[in-house]
Design a protein around this motif. Structure first.
Motif, mmCIF file in Angstrom:
data_model
loop_
_atom_site.group_PDB
_atom_site.id
_atom_site.type_symbol
_atom_site.label_atom_id
_atom_site.label_comp_id
_atom_site.label_asym_id
_atom_site.label_seq_id
_atom_site.Cartn_x
_atom_site.Cartn_y
_atom_site.Cartn_z
ATOM 1 N N UNK A 5 6.612 73.224 63.692
ATOM 2 C CA UNK A 5 5.559 72.269 64.067
ATOM 3 C C UNK A 5 5.834 70.844 63.591
ATOM 4 N N UNK A 6 6.964 70.597 62.935
ATOM 5 C CA UNK A 6 7.188 69.324 62.257
ATOM 6 C C UNK A 6 7.145 68.103 63.152
ATOM 7 N N UNK A 7 7.458 68.261 64.444
ATOM 8 C CA UNK A 7 7.433 67.111 65.360
ATOM 9 C C UNK A 7 6.018 66.592 65.590
ATOM 10 N N UNK A 8 5.029 67.474 65.472
ATOM 11 C CA UNK A 8 3.720 67.187 66.054
ATOM 12 C C UNK A 8 2.779 66.539 65.045
ATOM 13 N N UNK A 9 3.083 65.293 64.731
ATOM 14 C CA UNK A 9 2.335 64.522 63.739
ATOM 15 C C UNK A 9 1.098 63.911 64.386
ATOM 16 N N UNK A 42 0.047 59.404 60.217
ATOM 17 C CA UNK A 42 1.167 59.145 59.334
ATOM 18 C C UNK A 42 2.485 59.315 60.072
ATOM 19 N N UNK A 43 3.537 59.568 59.318
ATOM 20 C CA UNK A 43 4.865 59.726 59.903
ATOM 21 C C UNK A 43 5.453 61.072 59.487
ATOM 22 N N UNK A 44 6.494 61.480 60.183
ATOM 23 C CA UNK A 44 7.138 62.755 59.879
ATOM 24 C C UNK A 44 7.759 62.727 58.489
ATOM 25 N N UNK A 101 -10.874 71.887 57.335
ATOM 26 C CA UNK A 101 -9.853 70.958 56.858
ATOM 27 C C UNK A 101 -9.437 70.020 57.994
ATOM 28 N N UNK A 102 -8.706 68.981 57.651
ATOM 29 C CA UNK A 102 -8.346 67.949 58.622
ATOM 30 C C UNK A 102 -6.837 67.705 58.548
ATOM 31 N N UNK A 103 -6.054 68.592 59.184
ATOM 32 C CA UNK A 103 -4.589 68.502 59.097
ATOM 33 C C UNK A 103 -4.047 67.195 59.677
ATOM 34 N N UNK A 104 -2.887 66.793 59.170
ATOM 35 C CA UNK A 104 -2.228 65.580 59.652
ATOM 36 C C UNK A 104 -1.444 65.822 60.939
ATOM 37 N N UNK A 105 -1.440 67.053 61.430
ATOM 38 C CA UNK A 105 -0.716 67.341 62.661
ATOM 39 C C UNK A 105 -0.684 68.833 62.928
ATOM 40 N N UNK A 106 0.129 69.213 63.915
ATOM 41 C CA UNK A 106 0.294 70.625 64.220
ATOM 42 C C UNK A 106 -0.717 71.152 65.210
ATOM 43 N N UNK A 107 -0.891 72.475 65.201
ATOM 44 C CA UNK A 107 -1.715 73.168 66.180
ATOM 45 C C UNK A 107 -3.021 73.721 65.611
ATOM 46 N N UNK A 108 -3.143 73.816 64.275
ATOM 47 C CA UNK A 108 -4.180 74.655 63.677
ATOM 48 C C UNK A 108 -5.066 73.901 62.691
ATOM 49 N N UNK A 109 -6.292 74.388 62.573
ATOM 50 C CA UNK A 109 -7.140 74.034 61.446
ATOM 51 C C UNK A 109 -8.004 75.248 61.109
ATOM 52 N N UNK A 110 -8.628 75.205 59.924
ATOM 53 C CA UNK A 110 -9.413 76.330 59.416
ATOM 54 C C UNK A 110 -10.861 75.894 59.207
#
Length: 452
Positions: A233-237, A240-242, A363-372
């Motif tokens: 998932x690292x591409x999907x920011x 911020x930046x990678x 939570x509020x992720x900085x990227x990717x596909x998922x949150x909880x």
């Protein structure tokens, strides 16, 4: 009661491998079954990529691009290309050089092509790696908890002991990993490797800071620990930046880098890889790469990865100039929009006062596909069934991702396979379900207290 299995030809499940009764192995199948039963529900369950940019005719173009690359850039004859595509091939893969070039361009990972083993999806990369590294009964795999069920399921199939390490808001805490390593060793076991998804992890969406990555690598060297880095998932920011991968920061060859083209290219091809550039010293002092040892295991399992699948992915890499991050610019923007939409809709339906009233947060992720999402009721398969049937919305119970108990009041949302419009609709349905369940939970608690 008499045993009837001998007369009917039926097999006793108790005589089969113990992993077949492990709930971990049922998790994926259950979700697939629920999705199939409720096809009209808005599904936040699967972590699969969007199909928005896929076109069937692209497959033929990618194949042609790869064939042209071999003939024009590598000087292959047409007969050689025919044999490569139609016959059994090199066990370690036929696009290892393109993968190595892409990793250098995209991630700053500089490795020889010979250290890359091309696998049938990342799942095979996990199985090969675990089988090679875990040789003794006392060898133990540490995993960040909650953890992707694919690796814990693979460990279960191979009878490998697994020890969870609690994850924080920023991924695995290096000091918690160090404590787990030492506790495991004190118990007479050998902490062999740590599995970690450092960027936008499945299922939590958590990411490690650069400082935490560097500290984890220091601990790996100090404690003779290998790190299995999974980075789909690292591409999907989103913000911020990678951040650099662990392998890009690795100077002591402590990291085995697991990769897949399922999220960044073409999931149907089922092409993954593992970078295993560690040296292996034989009994007479002979030196090989760990990749060569993984190849031995692969030769006895899948023999080789489909040449056609590799050629399709290879053609896509050639077309992108082996710069897959740039080729994913539209996908990166799509997933950023989706995650922002999901967060905005949760905020709209659950403003601060409402969150406090119901006991809901996320939570509020900085990227990717998922949150909880944390909820005040048990988010189990029974609740999921009700959510699907009465409200037309699907999600994933987080308890499936914990080995040591936990996650009972959490659910995972994936926004990767939906349109923004579907997300808006789905969060509305989810909010109605959560509100009803929260009200029922509160009433049940009050009734129990009144009865005491």
């Amino acid at each position: 009661m008499a045993d009837t299995t001998a007369h009917t030809g039926a097999l006793d499940l108790g005589e089969l491998h113990g992993s077949l009764t492990d709930p971990v192995l049922d998790a994926m199948n259950f979700l697939n079954e629920v999705v199939a039963r409720f096809p009209d529900a808005v599904s936040f369950a699967p972590g699969r990529p969007s199909e928005g940019t896929f076109e069937p005719e692209d497959l033929a173009r990618h194949l042609r691009s790869f064939s042209d690359h071999l003939e024009q850039e590598s000087g292959w004859s047409r007969d050689q290309v025919r044999t490569l595509l139609f016959q059994y091939g090199r066990t370690n893969g036929i696009i290892h050089d393109l993968i190595a070039r892409t990793l250098a361009n995209d991630e700053g990972i500089e490795v020889a092509p010979e250290s890359v083993v091309v696998t049938t999806g990342c799942q095979e990369a996990m199985l090969l790696t675990l089988r090679a590294l875990f040789a003794r009964p006392e060898d133990t795999l540490l995993v960040s908890s909650p953890c992707y069920v694919g690796v814990t399921g693979a460990a279960r199939l191979l009878d490998i002991a697994v020890r969870p390490v609690a994850e924080g808001t920023a991924g695995p805490d290096p000091d918690a990993v160090l404590a787990a390593v030492r506790e495991t060793r004190a118990q007479g076991r050998r902490p062999r490797a740590l599995y970690v998804v450092p960027d936008f992890a499945n299922p939590s969406g958590a990411s490690m800071t650069v400082a935490a990555r560097e500290r984890l690598l220091e601990i790996a060297v100090q404690e003779d620990l290998l790190i299995l880095e999974d980075d789909p998932y690292g591409f999907f920011v989103r913000e911020g930046s990678a951040r650099p991968t662990l392998k890009a920061l690795d100077r002591e060859r402590r990291v085995l880098h697991l990769g897949s083209f399922s999220k960044t290219a073409l999931p149907g091809a089922r092409v993954g890889y593992v970078v295993a550039d560690q040296e292996v010293v034989g009994p007479r002092g002979e030196r090989t790469l760990l990749a060569d040892q993984l190849s031995k295991i692969k030769s006895m399992t899948t023999v080789n990865t489909s040449a056609i699948s590799q050629a399709v992915v290879g053609g896509l890499l050639v077309e992108s100039g082996c710069r897959l991050r740039e080729a994913n610019a539209d996908a990166i923007e799509f997933y950023r929009t989706n995650l922002n939409t999901l967060l905005a809709e949760l905020e709209r339906h659950f403003p601060a006062a409402r969150r406090e009233e119901l006991g809901v947060d996320w939570n509020r992720p900085d990227g990717g596909f998922f949150l909880v999402v944390r909820v005040p009721f048990v988010a189990d398969t029974k609740a999921l069934e009700r959510s699907a049937r009465a409200f037309g919305v699907l999600w994933t119970p987080m308890s499936d991702f914990y080995l040591d108990g936990g996650g009972d009041h959490q659910l995972r949302l994936s926004c990767s396979a939906l349109s923004p419009e579907q997300i808006v609709d789905g969060v509305g349905r989810l909010a109605a379900f959560i509100a009803e369940q929260a009200t029922e939970a509160t009433e049940a608690t009050e009734a129990a207290e009144a009865a005491e």
